[in-house]
Design a protein around this motif. Structure first.
Motif, short mmCIF file in Angstrom:
data_model
loop_
_atom_site.label_atom_id
_atom_site.label_comp_id
_atom_site.label_asym_id
_atom_site.label_seq_id
_atom_site.Cartn_x
_atom_site.Cartn_y
_atom_site.Cartn_z
N VAL A 1 0.88 -1.37 -0.04
CA VAL A 1 0.00 -0.13 -0.12
C VAL A 1 0.92 1.29 0.11
O VAL A 1 0.71 2.05 -0.81
CB VAL A 1 -0.84 0.11 1.25
CG1 VAL A 1 -1.75 1.29 1.27
CG2 VAL A 1 -2.21 -1.12 0.99
N LEU A 2 2.10 1.19 0.68
CA LEU A 2 2.82 2.45 0.90
C LEU A 2 3.53 2.71 -0.50
O LEU A 2 3.56 3.82 -0.82
CB LEU A 2 3.73 2.16 1.98
CG LEU A 2 3.33 2.12 3.50
CD1 LEU A 2 4.37 1.92 4.50
CD2 LEU A 2 2.66 3.54 3.79
N SER A 3 3.86 1.55 -1.19
CA SER A 3 4.47 1.84 -2.40
C SER A 3 3.76 2.47 -3.45
O SER A 3 4.26 3.17 -4.48
CB SER A 3 4.97 0.33 -3.02
OG SER A 3 3.91 -0.29 -3.46
N THR A 4 2.44 2.44 -3.26
CA THR A 4 1.48 3.09 -4.37
C THR A 4 1.53 4.56 -4.26
O THR A 4 1.31 5.20 -5.20
CB THR A 4 0.05 2.64 -4.13
OG1 THR A 4 -0.48 3.00 -2.87
CG2 THR A 4 -0.03 1.29 -4.39
N PHE A 5 1.96 5.12 -3.11
CA PHE A 5 1.97 6.46 -3.03
C PHE A 5 3.27 6.89 -3.87
O PHE A 5 3.37 8.10 -4.41
CB PHE A 5 2.42 7.03 -1.67
CG PHE A 5 1.30 6.90 -0.69
CD1 PHE A 5 0.36 7.89 -0.82
CD2 PHE A 5 1.00 5.66 0.06
CE1 PHE A 5 -1.05 7.72 -0.08
CE2 PHE A 5 -0.25 5.68 0.82
CZ PHE A 5 -0.99 6.69 0.89
N ILE A 6 4.16 6.04 -4.42
CA ILE A 6 5.38 6.36 -5.13
C ILE A 6 5.23 5.92 -6.54
O ILE A 6 5.51 6.54 -7.44
CB ILE A 6 6.62 5.65 -4.47
CG1 ILE A 6 6.84 6.35 -3.19
CG2 ILE A 6 7.88 6.03 -5.36
CD1 ILE A 6 8.00 5.53 -2.33
N PHE A 7 4.77 4.75 -6.65
CA PHE A 7 4.67 4.20 -7.89
C PHE A 7 3.46 3.97 -8.59
O PHE A 7 2.99 3.69 -9.66
CB PHE A 7 5.29 2.52 -7.99
CG PHE A 7 6.82 2.65 -7.51
CD1 PHE A 7 7.72 3.09 -8.50
CD2 PHE A 7 6.86 2.11 -6.22
CE1 PHE A 7 8.91 2.76 -7.88
CE2 PHE A 7 8.20 2.15 -5.88
CZ PHE A 7 9.13 2.75 -6.38
N GLY A 8 2.17 4.61 -7.89
CA GLY A 8 0.96 4.44 -8.35
C GLY A 8 0.26 3.03 -8.09
O GLY A 8 0.75 2.17 -7.51
N GLY A 9 -1.02 3.03 -8.83
CA GLY A 9 -1.74 1.89 -8.45
C GLY A 9 -2.82 1.64 -7.26
O GLY A 9 -3.00 0.57 -6.85
N ALA A 10 -3.22 2.74 -6.83
CA ALA A 10 -3.73 2.82 -5.38
C ALA A 10 -5.44 2.13 -5.70
O ALA A 10 -5.77 1.70 -4.76
CB ALA A 10 -3.98 4.30 -4.82
N ASN A 11 -5.68 2.13 -6.90
CA ASN A 11 -7.05 1.60 -7.26
C ASN A 11 -6.90 0.08 -7.57
O ASN A 11 -8.10 -0.40 -8.05
CB ASN A 11 -7.74 2.30 -8.13
CG ASN A 11 -8.23 3.93 -7.64
OD1 ASN A 11 -8.73 3.82 -6.58
ND2 ASN A 11 -7.73 4.82 -7.99
N SER A 12 -5.82 -0.63 -7.68
CA SER A 12 -5.77 -1.96 -8.34
C SER A 12 -5.45 -2.86 -6.96
O SER A 12 -4.95 -2.54 -6.16
CB SER A 12 -4.41 -1.92 -9.09
OG SER A 12 -4.27 -1.13 -10.09
N PRO A 13 -6.62 -3.78 -6.93
CA PRO A 13 -6.50 -4.59 -6.19
C PRO A 13 -5.39 -5.50 -5.95
O PRO A 13 -4.94 -6.05 -7.03
CB PRO A 13 -7.77 -5.73 -6.46
CG PRO A 13 -8.76 -4.92 -7.39
CD PRO A 13 -7.49 -4.04 -8.33
N ILE A 14 -4.99 -6.12 -4.74
CA ILE A 14 -3.87 -6.92 -4.37
C ILE A 14 -4.44 -8.10 -3.78
O ILE A 14 -5.13 -7.89 -3.07
CB ILE A 14 -2.85 -6.09 -3.47
CG1 ILE A 14 -2.29 -4.90 -4.02
CG2 ILE A 14 -1.65 -7.25 -3.22
CD1 ILE A 14 -1.94 -4.02 -3.08
N ILE A 15 -4.07 -9.17 -4.49
CA ILE A 15 -4.60 -10.38 -4.05
C ILE A 15 -3.33 -11.48 -3.91
O ILE A 15 -2.44 -11.35 -4.56
CB ILE A 15 -5.88 -11.04 -4.77
CG1 ILE A 15 -5.29 -11.27 -5.94
CG2 ILE A 15 -7.18 -10.30 -4.73
CD1 ILE A 15 -6.44 -11.88 -6.96
#
Length: 279
Positions: free
Chosen positions: A117-131
């Motif tokens: 989740v923290l990495s999305t603040f740098i690399f994006g993808g906050a709306n992409s589900p992680i499973i």
């Protein structure tokens, strides 16, 4: 003498320690259930129970840090994770026990999710589900590498390689692909987070301190319960226990012999029996 308890029931599943058996069964059942859903319903389930950084941070969907570990994208995804959990987790659970193993699994999985989740603040993808359970599984891998660094496994079932080299190589690959943002849809930082949290957790000597606490309880309880069925530990027993604990701290779990592990397990069981006898 074998330190491993009998988890028995016979057959393949009966030989698997209970925590791993339950984790595998739950994952498989959920995977089969989601496979039967239509595309729209499956997307809804994934957005609700997968780890969506925007939902976690913006809507407070904190349960996703746990539930995302039980969703998988395809057959290869779940087979790989469950195989790695089975292959590297069995010996750890037999040594740590059901509760400590489950606790470690979830701590690593949650830690991996947080770093992703923290990495999305740098690399994006906050709306992409992680499973997937990969974050927790990488925590298991790092624990196995710390416990048995020189043990040989077969890479691709052909090439012999020691565990420390194999798992170190996997982490380097994730580091490179993660920081170059070329993960190919794989949550690389969940892998790295699970491994990092697992490493820090074990380096804090959580399990070692538990063994010392059990040893202390064994001595104090033994002195107060001479009428109990189990005799209190002798001075020789305590000296041997201290020597094994010192060896564990200085050289790691991989340095312990089967007899030393059996001695630790028996000491813990004896302490638990005495503690129950007081209540």
């Amino acid at each position: 003498m074998n330190y491993r308890p009998n988890y028995g029931g016979g057959g393949f599943l009966g030989d698997i320690p209970p925590a791993i058996r339950q984790l595998v069964l739950i994952n498989v059942i959920i995977f089969l259930f989601t496979a039967l859903l239509d595309a729209a319903t499956e997307r809804t389930v994934v957005n609700l129970f997968g780890l969506v950084p925007a939902h976690l941070v913006g809507k407070g969907f904190v349960w996703q840090l746990v539930t995302y570990m039980f969703l998988h994208g395809d057959v290869f995804h779940i087979l790989f994770n469950m195989f790695m959990l089975w292959m590297f987790g069995q010996e750890l659970e037999r040594w740590w026990g059901f509760r400590d193993f489950l606790k470690y699994f979830f701590v690593c999985g949650i830690g991996g999710g947080i770093l992703q989740v923290l990495s999305t603040f740098i690399f994006g993808g906050a709306n992409s589900p992680i499973i997937g359970a990969s974050g927790a599984v990488f925590g298991i891998l790092i624990a196995y590498a710390m416990a048995f660094p020189n043990r040989q496994v077969l890479l691709w079932f052909v090439i012999p390689i020691n565990v420390r080299t194999l798992i170190g190589g996997l982490i380097v690959i994730d580091l490179v692909l993660g920081f170059t943002n070329s993960g190919g849809g794989v949550a690389r930082f969940a892998h790295l987070g699970g491994a990092l949290v697992g490493y820090l957790y074990l380096k804090q000597d959580v399990l070692l301190r538990k063994w010392r606490q059990i040893a202390s309880q064994s001595r104090s309880t033994g002195s107060r319960s001479r009428s109990q069925k189990d005799e209190p530990p002798s001075a020789d027993h305590n000296a041997k226990l201290d020597a094994i604990l010192d060896k564990l701290k200085q050289e790691g779990a991989g340095a312990l012999t089967p007899e030393e592990r059996a001695f630790l397990h028996e000491s813990a069981e004896r302490a638990r029996r005495r503690q129950k006898g007081q209540h």
